[in-house]
Design an enzyme around this catalytic site. Structure first.
Site, mmCIF file in Angstrom:
data_model
loop_
_atom_site.group_PDB
_atom_site.id
_atom_site.type_symbol
_atom_site.label_atom_id
_atom_site.label_comp_id
_atom_site.label_asym_id
_atom_site.label_seq_id
_atom_site.Cartn_x
_atom_site.Cartn_y
_atom_site.Cartn_z
ATOM 1 N N ASP A 52 2.099 2.466 3.534
ATOM 2 C CA ASP A 52 1.311 3.698 3.437
ATOM 3 C C ASP A 52 1.085 4.343 4.806
ATOM 4 O OD1 ASP A 52 -0.834 5.473 2.023
ATOM 5 O OD2 ASP A 52 -1.938 4.509 3.648
ATOM 6 N N ASP B 41 0.837 -1.202 0.000
ATOM 7 C CA ASP B 41 0.000 0.000 0.000
ATOM 8 C C ASP B 41 0.874 1.254 0.000
ATOM 9 O OD1 ASP B 41 -1.839 2.101 0.690
ATOM 10 O OD2 ASP B 41 -3.192 0.582 1.462
ATOM 11 N N HIS C 81 -1.395 2.977 -4.900
ATOM 12 C CA HIS C 81 -1.152 4.395 -5.182
ATOM 13 C C HIS C 81 0.264 4.713 -4.723
ATOM 14 C CE1 HIS C 81 -1.349 5.304 -0.906
ATOM 15 N NE2 HIS C 81 -2.436 4.552 -0.853
ATOM 16 N N THR D 221 -8.140 -1.463 1.518
ATOM 17 C CA THR D 221 -7.621 -2.436 0.557
ATOM 18 C C THR D 221 -8.195 -3.828 0.758
ATOM 19 O OG1 THR D 221 -5.613 -1.115 0.330
ATOM 20 C CG2 THR D 221 -5.523 -3.379 -0.465
ATOM 21 N N SER E 64 -6.820 4.660 -1.174
ATOM 22 C CA SER E 64 -6.694 3.201 -1.236
ATOM 23 C C SER E 64 -8.011 2.513 -1.565
ATOM 24 C CB SER E 64 -6.159 2.663 0.090
ATOM 25 O OG SER E 64 -4.834 3.066 0.304
ATOM 26 N N ASP F 222 -10.334 -2.411 6.547
ATOM 27 C CA ASP F 222 -9.716 -1.229 5.955
ATOM 28 C C ASP F 222 -9.868 -1.268 4.438
ATOM 29 O OD1 ASP F 222 -8.376 1.197 6.350
ATOM 30 O OD2 ASP F 222 -6.438 0.298 5.897
ATOM 31 N N HIS G 217 2.497 8.273 5.611
ATOM 32 C CA HIS G 217 1.653 9.428 5.955
ATOM 33 C C HIS G 217 2.270 10.271 7.080
ATOM 34 C CE1 HIS G 217 -1.817 9.244 3.342
ATOM 35 N NE2 HIS G 217 -1.944 7.942 3.551
ATOM 36 N N GLU H 286 -1.770 -7.830 1.661
ATOM 37 C CA GLU H 286 -1.390 -6.425 1.704
ATOM 38 C C GLU H 286 -0.372 -6.123 2.798
ATOM 39 O OE1 GLU H 286 -3.468 -2.029 2.375
ATOM 40 O OE2 GLU H 286 -4.195 -3.788 3.468
#
EC number: 3.1.3.1
Length: 662
Positions: A458, A188, A504, A303, A237, A301, A462, A453
């Site tokens: 990710d 992710d 992404h 994904t 996502s 979540d 952040h 995943e």
């Protein structure tokens, strides 16, 4: 091949003079993928798998004091070729959509909503001006569970408001099975630059050349994926993972639907998912197959939920748990492993739907074996479906699970609501291999699909916690290596397509190295001198990370020479280029002077240098970026993933490889 077939259809569309409408410019819109006052979902340029099921909705809008005209109609015609319902001789003929699809529409609906036309209106509304937004009145009709069985190109036309038209051209693709199994690994937020940095800190090198490579490096096929959203440059996502699972682009926050303007987050037009298609795959293509979902995030979540859920709002996590087993045609995956325990119960910290005990519901209604820690997971040798929930929220990251373990003791993270910390969480490779064991026992003959995943690449990018993010890239790579070894041991390697990609990007990159000893030798006020510790070009040198035990991870994360790394988009924060041993970074905190603004967190890198925000002042963490993401492929059908492709094409290629169409 899907790509060749799509190109042929594009040429066909051009030959019949079908011109796609250009997406409207601007940051704010009345409704995504709605170019005028008449809206068609799925919109123009959508692609479908022959035989897949999807919903259709039309909306007619009127702004301010106007009222929408309820006398509208929807037609469909197949462009060229013969079809008993939409050709008259050799000339295409538009047919009423209800008659053609043999689907009775729902009763016409009406509702109102409002939107901000531009940034001025948006911020006026944020500041309390309730009249800044524009009111919209809607008339709408929906057709549910539509199917198009014949491949080709179709034109759908909404006629409304006495002569106005909104047109959508749809492409329908065929498929032919090439592989028994597919594993889709998603890092992710992972980019090529992150993979490069992860390689740098984990692999030995001599005279500037690596003597050992990452497992991703050794895949025979490499491509790139374009990630933009249905109605925006930057994706999240939810809708990016939905593109992989449906073949359709969507809007931010949406899972398996095209967002409409209605109040309910559950009635938006749906598209059939890979997992749903696999569950009803016809016998000639192998019959019903197995489904596995593994994530280091909450299993509700974005994904992982994209594999099995339909909602406009990814935050409806309690309902998403219910959809897995109680949806209209629920996926009921064979393997579900990850975090998110608080949405399964109503005990301490619990947030389950209507207070339901979903651990009991999953077990009693569908025979799931429930496990809650690493030991129980590894001990399980059965064939029953497996639900493993190891954390109340997102699982702790690899760094804290394996290096700074005392950080696990700081939260009430037990997935069963005891209020205790979850101290015995499995790693990603352990979850994936155990999940494969279960899928193999249940569906060796028919085949299976697994999505796995590495979520916290990710989640750590952040808050600008680059060390923890790169550690999770390495955990993903280590998992890929162990997965390939397991497939080979079990003689499944020649039957299994492995895909590794991201949903992404983040704008991360490395531009040098940092001498942290020199950096720390200066006082907080000597920021210019601190910056001199950053070496670029010939002074960049090699960092201090060493993997002496060969496990694929650095043995030391706090060496003298670290990476000078960063992103292009960040809130105001402080940076010292050193790992935070006490847990995930919190780069910015709310300003005491304004509800819009965030300031640098004084407790985060207190002896670092100031970096002023490149983002809007109401952002307190970094955000996603537009750059393409890599896709690696190995196994039967891998050649389909070479080159540049849209994220929706990943679905169509997986669907072809698994034979999910008619």
């Amino acid at each position: 091949m899907v790509k060749a077939f799509s190109f042929a259809l594009l040429s066909l569309a051009t030959a019949v003079s079908v011109v796609a409408a250009i997406d409207p410019i601007g940051q704010f819109k009345r409704l995504g993928a709605c170019p005028d006052l008449g809206c068609v979902f799925p919109p123009d340029n959508a692609e479908f798998l022959a035989g897949s099921r999807f919903d259709v909705r039309v909306e007619v809008h009127a702004e301010n004091d106007a009222k929408p005209n309820t006398n509208y109609k929807l037609t469909i015609e197949k462009l060229r070729g013969s079809h008993k319902d939409n050709t008259h001789g050799s000339k295409p003929k538009a047919i009423d959509f209800s008659k053609w699809s043999k689907v009775k529409p729902n009763a016409q609906e009406a509702w109102d909503f409002e939107y901000a036309k531009d940034a001025t209106a948006y911020w006026k509304f944020k500041d309390g001006d309730k009249k800044a937004k524009t009111p919209v009145h809607v008339a709408s009709t929906a057709w549910r569970q539509v199917q198009i069985n014949e491949p080709g190109t179709y034109k759908v036309v909404l006629s409304y408001n006495n002569g106005k038209k909104t047109e959508a051209v749809w492409t329908v693709n065929a498929s032919k099975r090439k592989a028994k199994n597919v594993i889709l690994f998603i890092g992710d937020g992972m980019t090529t630059a992150m993979i490069t940095a992860a390689r740098l800190i984990s692999k030995p090198h001599t005279s500037g050349k690596y003597t050992k490579h990452m497992h991703m490096d050794q895949f025979p096929v490499l491509g790139h994926v374009m990630t933009q959203s249905l109605d925006s440059l930057i994706t999240d996502s939810a809708n990016s993972a939905s593109a992989y699972n449906t073949g359709h682009k969507s809007s931010a926050g949406a899972l398996g639907v095209y967002p409409d303007s209605s109040a309910s987050p559950y009635d938006d037009p749906k598209q059939e998912l890979i997992a749903e298609l696999l569950r009803r795959r016809n016998k000639k293509n192998g019959g019903k197959g197995g489904v596995g979902i593994v994530s280091t995030a909450e299993v509700q979540d974005a994904t992982p939920a994209a594999v099995y859920a339909h909602t406009r709002n990814r935050d409806e996590k309690a309902t998403i748990v219910d959809q897995m087993i109680h949806g209209a045609k629920p996926v009921v995956a064979d393997v579900i492993l990850g975090g998110g325990g608080k949405y399964f119960h109503s005990k301490t910290g619990g947030k389950s739907l209507n207070g339901t005990d979903y651990y009991a519901a999953y077990s009693k209604e569908h025979g799931y074996k429930i496990v809650h820690d690493r030991d129980a997971l590894l001990k399980y040798k059965g064939k029953d479906p497996l639900l493993g929930i190891f954390h109340a929220g997102n699982m702790d990251v690899w760094m804290d699970r394996n290096v700074y373990k005392d950080n696990l003791k700081k939260s009430a993270s037990d997935p069963t609501g005891t209020g205790l910390p979850a101290l015995n969480q499995p790693n990603l490779d352990e979850m994936v291999v155990k999940g494969l064991e279960v899928l193999d026992k249940r569906y060796r003959k028919e085949g299976w699909f697994m999505m796995a995943e590495a979520a916290s690449v990710d989640k750590m990018m952040h808050p600008l916690d680059y060390d923890r993010a790169l550690a999770d890239v390495l955990e993903l790579d280590n998992t890929i290596g162990k997965t390939k070894a397991w497939l080979k041991r079990n003689k499944l390697d020649k039957d299994t397509l492995i895909i590794v990609t991201a949903d992404h990007a983040h704008s991360f990159d490395v531009y040098g190295s940092v001498d942290t000893q020199y950096f720390n030798s200066f006082s907080d006020s000597e920021e210019l001198e601190k910056k001199n510790s950053i070496g670029t070009y010939e002074n960049s040198g090699w960092p201090s990370y060493v993997d002496a035990n060969g496990d694929g991870f650095p043995d030391n994360w706090d060496g003298r020479y670290t990476l000078a790394a960063g992103t292009a988009v960040f809130p105001t924060h402080r940076e010292d280029f050193q790992i935070n041993i006490n847990g995930t970074r919190i780069p910015a905190v709310a300003s005491t002077n304004s509800h819009h603004h965030y300031d640098a967190n004084p407790a985060d890198a207190p002896h670092g240098i100031n970096k002023l925000a490149t983002l809007s002042t109401n952002d307190n963490v970094g955000v996603h970026s537009l750059q393409d993401v890599p896709v690696f492929a190995s196994g039967p059908g891998a050649n389909l993933f070479a080159g540049i492709q849209d994220n929706t094409e990943i679905f169509h290629k997986i669907a072809e490889v698994l034979g999910l169409g008619n």
